[in-house]
Design a protein around this motif. Structure first.
Motif, PDB file in Angstrom:
ATOM      1  N   GLU A  20      40.613 -16.012 112.128  1.00 13.23           N
ATOM      2  CA  GLU A  20      39.916 -14.073 113.066  1.00 13.23           C
ATOM      3  C   GLU A  20      39.635 -12.853 112.071  1.00 13.23           C
ATOM      4  OE1 GLU A  20      42.418 -13.075 116.680  1.00 13.23           O
ATOM      5  OE2 GLU A  20      41.682 -14.802 117.446  1.00 13.23           O
ATOM      6  N   HIS A  21      40.748 -12.552 111.217  1.00 14.41           N
ATOM      7  CA  HIS A  21      41.047 -11.345 110.565  1.00 14.41           C
ATOM      8  C   HIS A  21      40.029 -11.646 109.463  1.00 14.41           C
ATOM      9  CE1 HIS A  21      44.307 -10.158 112.103  1.00 14.41           C
ATOM     10  NE2 HIS A  21      44.569  -8.692 111.498  1.00 14.41           N
ATOM     11  N   LEU A  22      39.954 -13.349 108.737  1.00  9.90           N
ATOM     12  CA  LEU A  22      38.714 -13.359 107.770  1.00  9.90           C
ATOM     13  C   LEU A  22      37.745 -13.810 108.626  1.00  9.90           C
ATOM     14  CD1 LEU A  22      38.713 -14.995 105.092  1.00  9.90           C
ATOM     15  CD2 LEU A  22      38.875 -17.369 105.557  1.00  9.90           C
ATOM     16  N   SER A  23      37.604 -13.537 109.226  1.00  7.45           N
ATOM     17  CA  SER A  23      35.920 -13.941 109.858  1.00  7.45           C
ATOM     18  C   SER A  23      34.976 -12.225 109.692  1.00  7.45           C
ATOM     19  CB  SER A  23      36.007 -14.050 111.472  1.00  7.45           C
ATOM     20  OG  SER A  23      34.733 -14.329 112.144  1.00  7.45           O
ATOM     21  N   ARG A  24      36.433 -11.451 110.646  1.00  6.48           N
ATOM     22  CA  ARG A  24      35.966  -9.984 109.918  1.00  6.48           C
ATOM     23  C   ARG A  24      35.791  -9.591 109.216  1.00  6.48           C
ATOM     24  NH1 ARG A  24      39.926  -9.102 114.954  1.00  6.48           N
ATOM     25  NH2 ARG A  24      41.589  -8.910 113.550  1.00  6.48           N
ATOM     26  N   ALA A  25      37.290  -9.777 107.810  1.00  2.00           N
ATOM     27  CA  ALA A  25      36.819  -9.781 106.389  1.00  2.00           C
ATOM     28  C   ALA A  25      35.807  -9.687 106.000  1.00  2.00           C
ATOM     29  CB  ALA A  25      38.131 -10.520 105.529  1.00  2.00           C
ATOM     30  N   VAL A  26      34.735 -11.137 106.007  1.00  2.00           N
ATOM     31  CA  VAL A  26      34.002 -11.448 105.835  1.00  2.00           C
ATOM     32  C   VAL A  26      32.680 -11.088 105.829  1.00  2.00           C
ATOM     33  CG1 VAL A  26      32.170 -13.106 105.690  1.00  2.00           C
ATOM     34  CG2 VAL A  26      34.174 -13.603 105.032  1.00  2.00           C
ATOM     35  N   ARG A  27      32.617 -10.610 107.816  1.00  2.00           N
ATOM     36  CA  ARG A  27      31.303  -9.588 107.696  1.00  2.00           C
ATOM     37  C   ARG A  27      31.334  -7.965 107.462  1.00  2.00           C
ATOM     38  NH1 ARG A  27      32.311  -9.219 114.352  1.00  2.00           N
ATOM     39  NH2 ARG A  27      34.223  -7.784 113.478  1.00  2.00           N
ATOM     40  N   MET A  28      33.224  -7.656 107.552  1.00  2.00           N
ATOM     41  CA  MET A  28      32.543  -6.758 106.352  1.00  2.00           C
ATOM     42  C   MET A  28      32.373  -7.017 105.153  1.00  2.00           C
ATOM     43  SD  MET A  28      33.781  -3.317 106.836  1.00  2.00           S
ATOM     44  CE  MET A  28      35.777  -3.202 108.011  1.00  2.00           C
ATOM     45  N   GLN A  29      32.194  -7.074 104.738  1.00  2.00           N
ATOM     46  CA  GLN A  29      31.592  -7.335 103.812  1.00  2.00           C
ATOM     47  C   GLN A  29      29.734  -7.899 103.375  1.00  2.00           C
ATOM     48  OE1 GLN A  29      33.381  -8.548 100.067  1.00  2.00           O
ATOM     49  NE2 GLN A  29      35.176  -9.079 100.775  1.00  2.00           N
ATOM     50  N   THR A  30      29.304  -8.430 103.927  1.00  2.00           N
ATOM     51  CA  THR A  30      28.356  -8.654 104.750  1.00  2.00           C
ATOM     52  C   THR A  30      27.166  -8.300 105.705  1.00  2.00           C
ATOM     53  OG1 THR A  30      28.894 -10.737 106.195  1.00  2.00           O
ATOM     54  CG2 THR A  30      28.733 -11.439 103.966  1.00  2.00           C
ATOM     55  N   GLY A  31      27.745  -7.695 106.585  1.00  2.00           N
ATOM     56  CA  GLY A  31      27.184  -7.197 107.948  1.00  2.00           C
ATOM     57  C   GLY A  31      26.577  -7.999 108.245  1.00  2.00           C
ATOM     58  N   GLU A  32      27.098  -9.408 108.482  1.00  2.00           N
ATOM     59  CA  GLU A  32      26.873  -9.970 109.495  1.00  2.00           C
ATOM     60  C   GLU A  32      27.839 -10.683 109.945  1.00  2.00           C
ATOM     61  OE1 GLU A  32      24.170 -12.348 107.303  1.00  2.00           O
ATOM     62  OE2 GLU A  32      22.384 -11.257 107.335  1.00  2.00           O
TER      63      GLU A  32
END
Length: 469
Positions: A20-32
């Protein structure tokens, strides 16, 4: 994400939280949104999990295997890894599997055991995200957040390569189709491939080994076992990534368990050793004359190297790393908290102060990287770069030093970016005596005599952009 359910249960759901944290970290950097498939989250009760995994694996871009001893004992995990290795081979890629090393595995660290397990060899030869110590930290801690951000960056880079490769493949497909449409019918007839193409080769003892071809589980494994063609030049075998030696420094523990001083650990260290320093006051000046990593384990403010009458840290090696430490030089005179006389030293997340000549001295061609440090309350200068010293100095807080924040002279030429340089008795940055450098996006407000002093004749060596003055 490929993992063993019992490992997640033992960790009270921490592996699920990792996803869950990794998914949010990627979303933070991509906006998607970036969904990571996990059977515990996505498989309904009673549904055949194997059917769902089989149906989704080919559509999944990356595999994140959570490496534990149980992973190598799980038939399901091994099958998923083998399928992705085949997928990498088909796509001629080598970056679709991003291992997360979660618990130390004898099959990876023990050479004899590793040689008996083909998949362990593949994992050992890859770059991985090392989570063996971080799994004991709170996911909200700065250490974990930085690690998640770094892993997210790796995923983004691999994703960009995937998209570029897909676009290239589609372009080639269209070109081939257009060419085939204009080709005479007679020229389309060609020789057929042999009906019986073997995917194995015969070893010298008569047994069969994994070889090249469509049936191989991946070129990584083939590289270990397939003999080179007779007419090909011999290539070096892949280098197996082994664990670096680790030494512990703890002033409160018995000497038979660990070292009581950092100097003692440095004397015992082999090149490449990781030295973990536990909280304590280490009153010693240390000399780093071999490539090692020294990292504080715990609250930085409670892990202190303090020297009087000598440099607290003197660096004399080709490369090395120091992180998460408080470094103090408490004596008057020409000593420094950190003296970098050559090579590449990475200093990250440290608190550095000095009552001597400078907090940090970079000289004699040294080319270090200073990142996210607090460099402050020095009796002289925050950072001096001289005698053709270079380096990257970024994202640091350099403040409250008696004279200047950064002084560059005698051919020094560093790159300073995204630093806050403030509260100095004179100027923020002083450039003189053939000094120069690149200065971008630094906050230079709040210094007693202004942001800059650039000596006449040095202007041409100074590049400035985006600084706040």
């Amino acid at each position: 994400m490929s993992y063993v359910n019992l490992d997640d249960q033992h960790e009270n759901g921490l592996i699920t939280q990792f996803r869950e944290h990794l998914s949010r970290a990627v979303r933070m950097q991509t906006g998607e949104a970036f969904e990571i498939f996990q059977d515990r989250k996505d498989i309904a009760w009673g549904q055949q999990w194997q059917e769902r995994i089989n149906g989704s694996l080919d559509a999944t871009t990356f595999l994140l295997p959570i490496i534990t001893p149980a992973f190598f004992r799980s038939d399901a995990c091994r099958e998923e890894l083998e399928r992705f290795l085949r997928r990498e081979e088909e796509l001629q890629r080598g970056d679709l599997i991003l291992p997360v090393y979660y618990v130390s595995c004898p099959v990876l660290s023990d050479k004899a055991k590793r040689e008996r397990d083909k998949l362990a060899q593949v994992i050992a030869a890859r770059q991985y995200a090392d989570w063996r110590e971080l799994r004991f930290e709170e996911f909200a801690s700065s250490q974990c957040r930085k690690a998640f951000a770094k892993l997210a960056e790796q995923l983004m880079e691999a994703l960009e390569r995937s998209e570029a490769e897909s676009a290239r493949a589609e372009s080639m497909r269209k070109a081939d189709a257009a060419k085939a449409a204009t080709q005479p019918e007679s020229s389309k007839k060609g020789s057929k491939e042999p009906a019986n193409s073997s995917n194995t080769f015969q070893s010298s003892d008569g047994g069969q080994s994994i070889g090249q071809g469509k049936g191989a589980i991946g070129t990584q494994i083939n590289n270990y076992y397939a003999p080179p063609p007779q007419d090909a030049k011999s290539k070096p075998a892949p280098v197996i990534k082994t664990e670096p030696p680790v030494l512990i420094v703890d002033e409160d523990s018995p000497s038979y368990l660990c070292h009581s001083t950092i100097t003692g650990a440095l004397k015992a260290a082999e090149p490449g050793t990781r030295i973990i320093v536990k909280p304590g006051l280490y009153e010693e000046g240390i000399v780093i004359d071999k490539p090692v990593e020294i990292v504080g384990d715990g609250d930085r403010n409670k892990i202190v190297i303090q020297a009087n009458g000598e440099d607290a840290v003197l660096f004399r090696a080709n490369n090395g790393k120091v992180s998460n430490l408080t470094i103090k030089q408490t004596g008057k005179g020409n000593q420094c908290a950190v003296n970098i006389s050559c090579g590449r030293l990475d200093i990250e997340d440290c608190d550095i102060s000095s009552q001597g000549y400078a907090c940090v001295l970079i000289h004699s061609g040294a080319n270090p990287c200073l990142r996210r440090n607090r460099i402050h309350n020095g009796n002289g200068i925050g950072v001096i770069v001289t005698l053709k010293g270079k380096g990257i100095i970024e994202h640091n807080e350099i403040f409250a030093n008696t004279q200047v924040g950064v002084r560059i002279r005698e051919g020094g030429s560093p790159t300073l970016r995204h630093n806050r340089i403030t509260q100095h008795g004179k100027v923020g940055i002083d450039v003189s005596q053939a000094g120069g450098g690149i200065f971008a996006d630094n906050d230079l407000r709040g210094n007693a005599k202004g942001a800059w002093h650039i000596e006449t004749g040095c202007e041409a060596r100074v590049q400035r952009r985006g600084n706040i003055e």
